[in-house]
Design a protein around this motif. Structure first.
Motif, PDB file in Angstrom:
ATOM      1  N   GLU A  86       6.731  -8.021  -6.988  1.00  0.00           N
ATOM      2  CA  GLU A  86       5.540  -7.266  -6.573  1.00  0.00           C
ATOM      3  C   GLU A  86       5.870  -5.785  -6.406  1.00  0.00           C
ATOM      4  OE1 GLU A  86       4.346  -9.222  -3.019  1.00  0.00           O
ATOM      5  OE2 GLU A  86       3.482 -10.974  -4.061  1.00  0.00           O
ATOM      6  N   ILE A  87       7.006  -5.495  -5.778  1.00  0.00           N
ATOM      7  CA  ILE A  87       7.413  -4.096  -5.596  1.00  0.00           C
ATOM      8  C   ILE A  87       7.740  -3.470  -6.946  1.00  0.00           C
ATOM      9  CG2 ILE A  87       9.142  -2.575  -4.557  1.00  0.00           C
ATOM     10  CD1 ILE A  87       9.381  -4.609  -2.278  1.00  0.00           C
ATOM     11  N   GLY A  88       8.365  -4.247  -7.820  1.00  0.00           N
ATOM     12  CA  GLY A  88       8.658  -3.750  -9.160  1.00  0.00           C
ATOM     13  C   GLY A  88       7.399  -3.380  -9.920  1.00  0.00           C
ATOM     14  N   LYS A  89       6.362  -4.194  -9.779  1.00  0.00           N
ATOM     15  CA  LYS A  89       5.077  -3.917 -10.426  1.00  0.00           C
ATOM     16  C   LYS A  89       4.434  -2.667  -9.832  1.00  0.00           C
ATOM     17  CE  LYS A  89       0.683  -6.222 -11.581  1.00  0.00           C
ATOM     18  NZ  LYS A  89      -0.268  -5.306 -10.984  1.00  0.00           N
ATOM     19  N   LEU A  90       4.477  -2.556  -8.503  1.00  0.00           N
ATOM     20  CA  LEU A  90       3.931  -1.376  -7.821  1.00  0.00           C
ATOM     21  C   LEU A  90       4.670  -0.114  -8.257  1.00  0.00           C
ATOM     22  CD1 LEU A  90       2.079  -0.181  -5.591  1.00  0.00           C
ATOM     23  CD2 LEU A  90       3.934  -0.651  -3.968  1.00  0.00           C
TER      24      LEU A  90
ATOM     25  N   LEU B  53       0.398  11.173  -5.265  1.00  0.00           N
ATOM     26  CA  LEU B  53       1.622  10.727  -5.924  1.00  0.00           C
ATOM     27  C   LEU B  53       2.767  10.599  -4.921  1.00  0.00           C
ATOM     28  CD1 LEU B  53       1.496  12.841  -9.218  1.00  0.00           C
ATOM     29  CD2 LEU B  53       1.137  10.375  -9.003  1.00  0.00           C
ATOM     30  N   VAL B  54       2.873  11.595  -4.030  1.00  0.00           N
ATOM     31  CA  VAL B  54       3.914  11.549  -2.996  1.00  0.00           C
ATOM     32  C   VAL B  54       3.718  10.321  -2.110  1.00  0.00           C
ATOM     33  CG1 VAL B  54       4.770  12.653  -0.893  1.00  0.00           C
ATOM     34  CG2 VAL B  54       4.416  14.013  -2.962  1.00  0.00           C
ATOM     35  N   ALA B  55       2.482  10.052  -1.731  1.00  0.00           N
ATOM     36  CA  ALA B  55       2.182   8.907  -0.870  1.00  0.00           C
ATOM     37  C   ALA B  55       2.533   7.587  -1.562  1.00  0.00           C
ATOM     38  CB  ALA B  55       0.706   8.921  -0.482  1.00  0.00           C
ATOM     39  N   GLU B  56       2.224   7.491  -2.855  1.00  0.00           N
ATOM     40  CA  GLU B  56       2.516   6.272  -3.606  1.00  0.00           C
ATOM     41  C   GLU B  56       4.015   6.073  -3.773  1.00  0.00           C
ATOM     42  OE1 GLU B  56       0.322   6.733  -7.228  1.00  0.00           O
ATOM     43  OE2 GLU B  56      -1.552   6.019  -6.351  1.00  0.00           O
ATOM     44  N   MET B  57       4.733   7.138  -4.072  1.00  0.00           N
ATOM     45  CA  MET B  57       6.191   7.051  -4.215  1.00  0.00           C
ATOM     46  C   MET B  57       6.835   6.667  -2.886  1.00  0.00           C
ATOM     47  SD  MET B  57       6.919  10.441  -6.531  1.00  0.00           S
ATOM     48  CE  MET B  57       6.294  10.589  -8.216  1.00  0.00           C
TER      49      MET B  57
ATOM     50  N   SER C 183       9.225   3.249  -1.755  1.00  0.00           N
ATOM     51  CA  SER C 183      10.504   3.327  -1.042  1.00  0.00           C
ATOM     52  C   SER C 183      10.469   2.537   0.270  1.00  0.00           C
ATOM     53  CB  SER C 183      10.866   4.788  -0.751  1.00  0.00           C
ATOM     54  OG  SER C 183      11.169   5.480  -1.934  1.00  0.00           O
ATOM     55  N   ILE C 184       9.365   2.659   1.003  1.00  0.00           N
ATOM     56  CA  ILE C 184       9.233   1.959   2.283  1.00  0.00           C
ATOM     57  C   ILE C 184       9.231   0.448   2.072  1.00  0.00           C
ATOM     58  CG2 ILE C 184       7.657   1.480   4.194  1.00  0.00           C
ATOM     59  CD1 ILE C 184       6.843   4.446   4.089  1.00  0.00           C
TER      60      ILE C 184
ATOM     61  N   MET D 185      11.854  -4.765   2.467  1.00  0.00           N
ATOM     62  CA  MET D 185      12.279  -6.002   1.821  1.00  0.00           C
ATOM     63  C   MET D 185      13.770  -6.242   2.068  1.00  0.00           C
ATOM     64  SD  MET D 185      12.349  -6.953  -2.245  1.00  0.00           S
ATOM     65  CE  MET D 185      13.603  -5.675  -2.494  1.00  0.00           C
ATOM     66  N   ILE D 186      14.566  -5.183   1.928  1.00  0.00           N
ATOM     67  CA  ILE D 186      16.010  -5.302   2.114  1.00  0.00           C
ATOM     68  C   ILE D 186      16.343  -5.605   3.573  1.00  0.00           C
ATOM     69  CG2 ILE D 186      18.169  -3.968   2.094  1.00  0.00           C
ATOM     70  CD1 ILE D 186      17.114  -2.655  -0.511  1.00  0.00           C
ATOM     71  N   GLU D 187      15.597  -5.006   4.498  1.00  0.00           N
ATOM     72  CA  GLU D 187      15.795  -5.298   5.921  1.00  0.00           C
ATOM     73  C   GLU D 187      15.517  -6.770   6.222  1.00  0.00           C
ATOM     74  OE1 GLU D 187      13.250  -2.645   8.014  1.00  0.00           O
ATOM     75  OE2 GLU D 187      14.386  -0.848   7.479  1.00  0.00           O
ATOM     76  N   LYS D 188      14.557  -7.338   5.516  1.00  0.00           N
ATOM     77  CA  LYS D 188      14.154  -8.726   5.762  1.00  0.00           C
ATOM     78  C   LYS D 188      15.048  -9.734   5.049  1.00  0.00           C
ATOM     79  CE  LYS D 188      10.134 -11.800   5.542  1.00  0.00           C
ATOM     80  NZ  LYS D 188       8.686 -11.911   5.209  1.00  0.00           N
ATOM     81  N   PHE D 189      15.352  -9.476   3.769  1.00  0.00           N
ATOM     82  CA  PHE D 189      16.047 -10.466   2.947  1.00  0.00           C
ATOM     83  C   PHE D 189      17.484 -10.086   2.561  1.00  0.00           C
ATOM     84  CE2 PHE D 189      11.504 -11.051   1.743  1.00  0.00           C
ATOM     85  CZ  PHE D 189      11.349 -12.386   2.091  1.00  0.00           C
ATOM     86  N   GLY D 190      17.833  -8.790   2.665  1.00  0.00           N
ATOM     87  CA  GLY D 190      19.085  -8.313   2.104  1.00  0.00           C
ATOM     88  C   GLY D 190      18.835  -7.710   0.727  1.00  0.00           C
TER      89      GLY D 190
END
Length: 267
Positions: free
Chosen positions: A137-141, A164-168, A172-173, A178-183
């Motif tokens: 999902e993040i990859g698609k976004l 564009l800044v907000a979307e970028m 990142s967020i 995701m990494i905080e949750k799953f690694g």
């Protein structure tokens, strides 16, 4: 293994020793895979096969793209037993049955198809599918965000730079959460990635590339570790070491200011 190949491998091992930490589980793997690819390109399929087999023996979880390349080597060298073993490993990692249609004329393919439900069951029970969906999902976004930036860059659509800044920033967020949750996402955790008819790299690398190009060097100090534990390949590591945007890598806002000056000189 002939002397020329042995010496080349020794040189590779010495050079990589200065790059990776002493406790690098995938160091030997990365070296042998690189050499196996070179032998394949030279159509030395027997030597390529040996190198792939040694690389796979020394780690628990090979990269899907490497298994796929090894499958090509096995076919070229007519190693039918190894072909079946590689196909099973890919299937257990989540590669769908339709990928293996190319091998339907081999005797092992019939049994492989009959047993495929077992491989699919193994995949569903041993990999983190929720984590996998989150990454995709993040990859698609990220892909959609990158497309909108290029629409702006080429003046096809005049998107607001604030938007564009907000979307970028949102990409990142979400990536960090995701990494905080799953690694960190890896094939070891979420399985192999089948896309557009082939075994491809997970979107992780492309996400890193885009985030770095946008001025945020997230997890840069951990790239070495991620390469040594089998999350990133060695070529990915080398590219990420040097990928940057047009700015000074202090953030998305600063990067977009530089891009505005570069792509909107008339405004």
């Amino acid at each position: 293994m002939n002397k020329k190949i042995f010496l080349f491998l020794v040189i590779n091992l010495i050079s990589v020793e200065f790059i990776f930490s002493q406790n690098c589980n995938y160091e030997d793997y990365h070296n042998r895979i690189e050499l196996a690819r070179k032998e394949y390109e030279k159509e030395n399929f027997k030597e390529s096969s040996k190198l792939y087999k040694i690389a796979f023996e020394n780690i628990d979880f090979p990269f899907g793209n490497d298994l796929c390349n090894a499958l090509k080597v096995a076919e070229k060298s007519n190693d039918k037993i190894w072909m079946e073993q590689l196909a099973i490993q890919l299937a257990k990692g989540g590669i769908p049955l339709k990928f293996f249609k190319h091998f339907e004329n081999y005797k092992w393919h019939k049994t492989f198809c009959e047993q495929f439900p077992q491989y699919l069951k193994f995949f569903n029970e041993n990999f983190q599918l929720k984590f996998r969906r989150n990454l995709l999902e993040i990859g698609k976004l990220d892909s959609e965000t990158n497309s909108r930036f290029h629409e702006w860059r080429t003046r096809k659509v005049e998107h607001s730079t604030d938007t564009l800044v907000a979307e970028m920033t949102n990409v990142s967020i979400k990536f960090q959460k995701m990494i905080e949750k799953f690694g960190f996402p890896s094939e070891q955790k979420i399985g192999y990635y089948y896309n557009k008819g082939d075994v491809n790299e997970l979107p992780t690398f492309v996400l890193f590339v885009h985030i770095y190009q946008r001025g945020e060097l997230l997890y840069y100090e951990q790239l070495n570790e991620l390469t040594c534990n089998g999350t990133l390949t060695y070529p990915q590591f080398k590219q990420l070491e040097s990928i940057r945007g047009f700015g000074n890598s202090t953030g998305i806002v600063q990067e977009m200011e530089v891009r505005k000056k570069k792509f909107r000189k008339d405004k």
